[in-house]
Design a protein around this motif. Structure first.
Motif, PDB file in Angstrom:
ATOM      1  N   ILE A 118       0.857  -1.190   0.000  1.00 48.45           N
ATOM      2  CA  ILE A 118       0.000   0.000   0.000  1.00 48.45           C
ATOM      3  C   ILE A 118       0.892   1.240   0.000  1.00 48.45           C
ATOM      4  O   ILE A 118       1.737   1.402   0.895  1.00 48.45           O
ATOM      5  N   VAL A 119       0.717   2.085  -0.977  1.00 50.23           N
ATOM      6  CA  VAL A 119       1.481   3.329  -1.100  1.00 50.23           C
ATOM      7  C   VAL A 119       0.489   4.465  -1.292  1.00 50.23           C
ATOM      8  O   VAL A 119      -0.234   4.488  -2.301  1.00 50.23           O
ATOM      9  N   GLU A 120       0.430   5.387  -0.330  1.00 44.57           N
ATOM     10  CA  GLU A 120      -0.509   6.512  -0.427  1.00 44.57           C
ATOM     11  C   GLU A 120       0.218   7.817  -0.147  1.00 44.57           C
ATOM     12  O   GLU A 120       0.995   7.919   0.815  1.00 44.57           O
ATOM     13  N   GLU A 121      -0.013   8.792  -0.980  1.00 46.73           N
ATOM     14  CA  GLU A 121       0.666  10.080  -0.837  1.00 46.73           C
ATOM     15  C   GLU A 121       0.158  10.834   0.392  1.00 46.73           C
ATOM     16  O   GLU A 121      -1.037  10.868   0.669  1.00 46.73           O
ATOM     17  N   ALA A 122       1.082  11.416   1.147  1.00 46.85           N
ATOM     18  CA  ALA A 122       0.729  12.234   2.314  1.00 46.85           C
ATOM     19  C   ALA A 122       0.509  13.667   1.859  1.00 46.85           C
ATOM     20  O   ALA A 122       1.208  14.173   0.984  1.00 46.85           O
ATOM     21  N   GLU A 123      -0.451  14.317   2.467  1.00 48.46           N
ATOM     22  CA  GLU A 123      -0.783  15.682   2.069  1.00 48.46           C
ATOM     23  C   GLU A 123      -0.908  16.568   3.295  1.00 48.46           C
ATOM     24  O   GLU A 123      -1.083  16.099   4.421  1.00 48.46           O
ATOM     25  N   GLY A 124      -0.843  17.869   3.044  1.00 46.66           N
ATOM     26  CA  GLY A 124      -1.067  18.853   4.109  1.00 46.66           C
ATOM     27  C   GLY A 124      -0.044  18.760   5.216  1.00 46.66           C
ATOM     28  O   GLY A 124       1.168  18.785   4.982  1.00 46.66           O
ATOM     29  N   ASP A 125      -0.529  18.617   6.456  1.00 48.02           N
ATOM     30  CA  ASP A 125       0.340  18.625   7.620  1.00 48.02           C
ATOM     31  C   ASP A 125       1.236  17.404   7.683  1.00 48.02           C
ATOM     32  O   ASP A 125       2.200  17.370   8.453  1.00 48.02           O
ATOM     33  N   ALA A 126       0.922  16.369   6.912  1.00 48.71           N
ATOM     34  CA  ALA A 126       1.714  15.144   6.972  1.00 48.71           C
ATOM     35  C   ALA A 126       3.039  15.275   6.233  1.00 48.71           C
ATOM     36  O   ALA A 126       3.938  14.463   6.395  1.00 48.71           O
ATOM     37  N   VAL A 127       3.191  16.293   5.385  1.00 50.59           N
ATOM     38  CA  VAL A 127       4.415  16.482   4.621  1.00 50.59           C
ATOM     39  C   VAL A 127       5.511  17.020   5.542  1.00 50.59           C
ATOM     40  O   VAL A 127       5.262  17.833   6.422  1.00 50.59           O
ATOM     41  N   PHE A 128       6.747  16.556   5.345  1.00 51.64           N
ATOM     42  CA  PHE A 128       7.859  16.968   6.198  1.00 51.64           C
ATOM     43  C   PHE A 128       9.120  17.122   5.363  1.00 51.64           C
ATOM     44  O   PHE A 128       9.208  16.646   4.232  1.00 51.64           O
ATOM     45  N   ILE A 129      10.099  17.798   5.926  1.00 55.40           N
ATOM     46  CA  ILE A 129      11.425  17.910   5.315  1.00 55.40           C
ATOM     47  C   ILE A 129      12.362  17.013   6.115  1.00 55.40           C
ATOM     48  O   ILE A 129      12.585  17.253   7.302  1.00 55.40           O
ATOM     49  N   PRO A 130      12.899  15.937   5.521  1.00 54.80           N
ATOM     50  CA  PRO A 130      13.735  15.029   6.297  1.00 54.80           C
ATOM     51  C   PRO A 130      15.032  15.698   6.758  1.00 54.80           C
ATOM     52  O   PRO A 130      15.625  16.501   6.034  1.00 54.80           O
ATOM     53  N   GLU A 131      15.422  15.352   7.944  1.00 52.40           N
ATOM     54  CA  GLU A 131      16.686  15.848   8.493  1.00 52.40           C
ATOM     55  C   GLU A 131      17.843  15.207   7.725  1.00 52.40           C
ATOM     56  O   GLU A 131      17.795  14.033   7.372  1.00 52.40           O
ATOM     57  N   THR A 132      18.872  16.003   7.428  1.00 50.52           N
ATOM     58  CA  THR A 132      20.052  15.447   6.773  1.00 50.52           C
ATOM     59  C   THR A 132      20.881  14.722   7.829  1.00 50.52           C
ATOM     60  O   THR A 132      21.411  15.342   8.750  1.00 50.52           O
TER      61      THR A 132
END
Length: 621
Positions: free
Chosen positions: A279-293
């Motif tokens: 199952i692969v579902e795109e996250a939207e709105g508040d669920a989006v994040f910038i991954p830490e390097t």
């Protein structure tokens, strides 16, 4: 003292709730770390027994805790407060293993293990809490008839929100999101939230089982942990258009296995496989994040084991030199691309050249050129390790370069440089490729001495990383009709081409010269009592073997071919000590061994006799 106590019944509380679905269900538990040790030969994964003084459970710490342990902040017999965890089944065993994904250190280390803590009577607070809970239940029961029938319960509200939510939001509401560091092949159901940080192409392949297609992506979670996910055939065709570079997805119903070191591109012990049921579902709105390097630095003196590997590495170092930008013509499409070399050093007292390509060369490279006098610190993620000049590094499209990063490693490196590194003598890491002129040269040339059969009978040598050996062999044949040299720039020794009109053009130096020099690049056949093999030999070593420069041999060939052939014959059937590197190259979809000469010495009869006597003395009668 209160902070030095474990939570009574803490292990039971964890085992009773092995996979909490939300943060509100996580019990606050303090346990003692007992028998802390690495897993196998790993230096980044550790296991221990988590103890609450009465009960113990086997526990594991993922790789991101390695820095805490290596720095001494987390030690054996210390106390930790578990902030997040999951419990996994152990194959062929009834008990579970505790995977600690987040914790904080309460006490570095105690003098002894906490054992057999006496169960005390419940405190007034606990009794009051139980009493309040009971009274609350009774109160709830007595007030229930007074509730308005049209009012929705909390459960009904949650159900309504779940029904109205988008698919990705429903997935987030119904299942706990696991960090990548907590996953392993024995785990059951899990859901991850990751960003696609690299997307491969949809490739086709053909093998004994037939034809198919394959596609992979690199996924990064909010903590900066990465994993490679691979899809084959139907799942590859299904998910290739679904995954978009830079977007965030919820993924579940995948499987994990031990990563194949030959093909992995991220530093993770596991790799993920997604079939058509995933199952692969795109996250939207508040669920989006910038991954830490997240960096996993390799010391410069440790780069040798990664040469020509597919695995990308991270480095941090003091910038010592920055070159101007040059334009290089790419062989695949003849496009001109910018390149800039920087030299960095670290506290291993070694330096290495890093080639910055494309935007890295023009943007961050220019910034480094402006700052070079202040010796900035640079941290670079995802570098390819090559064998140019022994060891060299190159950026790729997904490389990340940070200047003067706010990292503990950067502060340590700056402190070392200011106190002793500034005046220390640095040596290029490539100089570690054995030099016969060094004091230990003869001894080094005798290390790992093998017969040719040891190399040619083992086609797997050099697959994961270069393998280094020493050989005592005769040069048995030199092809006279091979291309034995190339035209080189007199300044940088790089290949030049004939310029329009006259002269020779050097892409590296971006200049036209009237003259160029010739440099050897040749192959020779060598033999010993067990077999024969072809070796690649470059200029410095070829000059010692042939006995003249490439310019001199070219002149001899053009003027008197008989003397040219005689010169080659004179170099044959002469014994040499070779230090060689064995690697794997792919040609026409077939992997082949390549044996390259890294150092060469003529046989010293006295030293060779001493070596043989030492070897004889090791033999047991």
């Amino acid at each position: 003292m209160e902070e030095k106590r474990v939570t009574q019944g803490g292990i039971r509380a964890i085992l009773d709730n092995p996979n909490p679905e939300s943060g509100s269900e996580l019990p606050e538990v303090v346990v003692q770390v007992v028998d802390l040790r690495p897993i196998g030969s790993s230096s980044t994964r550790f296991t221990f027994m988590a103890s609450d003084g009465e009960k113990k459970v086997k526990a594991m710490l993922p790789t991101h805790f390695a820095s805490e342990i290596n720095s001494g902040n987390l030690q054996n017999l210390g106390l930790i407060k578990i902030l997040d965890y999951t419990c996994n089944s152990i194959p062929n065993q009834t008990e579970k293993a505790l995977i600690v994904t987040k914790c904080e250190v309460v006490e570095k280390s105690l003098e002894a293990e906490i054992k057999n803590e006496v169960k005390k009577e419940e405190t007034d607070n606990v009794r009051e809490a139980k009493k309040a809970k009971t009274e609350g239940a009774e109160l709830s029961f007595s007030l229930k008839p007074k509730q308005e029938p049209m009012h929705k319960s909390a459960m009904q509200i949650v159900k309504d929100e779940h029904a109205n939510a988008a698919p990705a939001a429903r997935l987030a509401m119904t299942r706990r999101v696991h960090p990548l560091v907590s996953l392993n092949p024995y785990q059951g159901n899990w859901t991850i939230k990751v960003r696609v940080t690299n997307k491969g192409i949809l490739r086709t392949y053909k093998n004994a089982r037939g034809e198919g297609c394959v596609f992979n992506v690199e996924l990064t979670d909010e903590d900066g942990t990465q994993i490679q996910a691979t899809m084959f055939n139907e799942s590859a065709r299904k998910f290739f258009p679904k995954f978009e570079l830079g977007k965030v997805y919820y993924i579940s119903k995948g499987s994990l296995r031990i990563a194949n070191k030959q093909f992995k591109t991220v530093r993770n012990d596991y790799e993920m496989t997604l079939n058509e049921n995933a199952i692969v579902e795109e996250a939207e709105g508040d669920a989006v994040f910038i991954p830490e390097t997240k960096f996993d630095f390799v010391k410069i003196d440790g780069l040798g084991s990664f040469v020509n590997s597919r695995e990308l590495i991270d480095v941090i170092g003091i910038v010592q030199n920055v070159s101007p930008t040059v334009s290089i013509r790419r062989k695949t499409d003849n496009e001109m691309i910018p390149k800039r070399d920087i030299t960095i050093a670290d506290d291993s007292n070694k330096t290495v050249v890093v080639s910055l390509w494309n935007d890295h060369a023009t943007n961050v490279g220019q910034e480094l050129l402006d700052l070079v006098d202040s010796n900035p610190i640079v941290a670079i993620k995802s570098l390819k390790v090559g064998d140019f000049q022994g060891v060299s590094l190159s950026t790729v499209s997904k490389s990340i370069v940070q200047i003067n990063p706010d990292l503990p490693e950067a502060k340590t490196l700056r402190s070392w440089y200011e106190s002793e590194g500034k005046g220390a003598t640095m040596a290029p890491i490539g100089s570690d490729m054995i030099s016969p002129n060094s004091k230990t040269g003869i001894r080094s040339m005798n290390s790992d001495r093998v017969f040719l059969s040891h190399i040619i009978n083992d086609p797997s040598l050099g697959q994961e990383k270069p393998a280094f050996f020493s050989l005592n062999a005769y040069i048995s044949f030199i092809k006279p009709d091979q291309t034995m040299w190339y035209r080189a720039c007199k300044t940088c020794n790089k290949k030049v081409t004939e310029a329009v009109g006259s002269g020779f053009w050097c892409e590296s130096c971006q200049k036209n010269d009237d003259q160029c020099s010739l440099r050897y690049i040749m192959i020779v056949k060598v033999s010993d009592p067990t077999g024969e093999a072809w070796l690649s030999v470059f200029n410095e070593h070829a000059e010692k073997i042939i006995g003249c420069t490439a310019d001199e041999l070219d002149k001899l060939k053009s003027e008197e071919e008989e003397k040219y052939l005689m010169k080659l014959k004179e170099a044959m059937w002469v014994p040499h000590l070779f230090r060689v590197a064995v690697t794997q190259n792919e040609y026409m979809n077939e992997k082949r061994q390549r044996i390259t000469v890294r150092a060469q010495m003529n046989i010293d009869p006295s030293a060779e006799s001493q070596y043989l006597l030492e070897e004889i003395s090791k033999l047991s009668v």
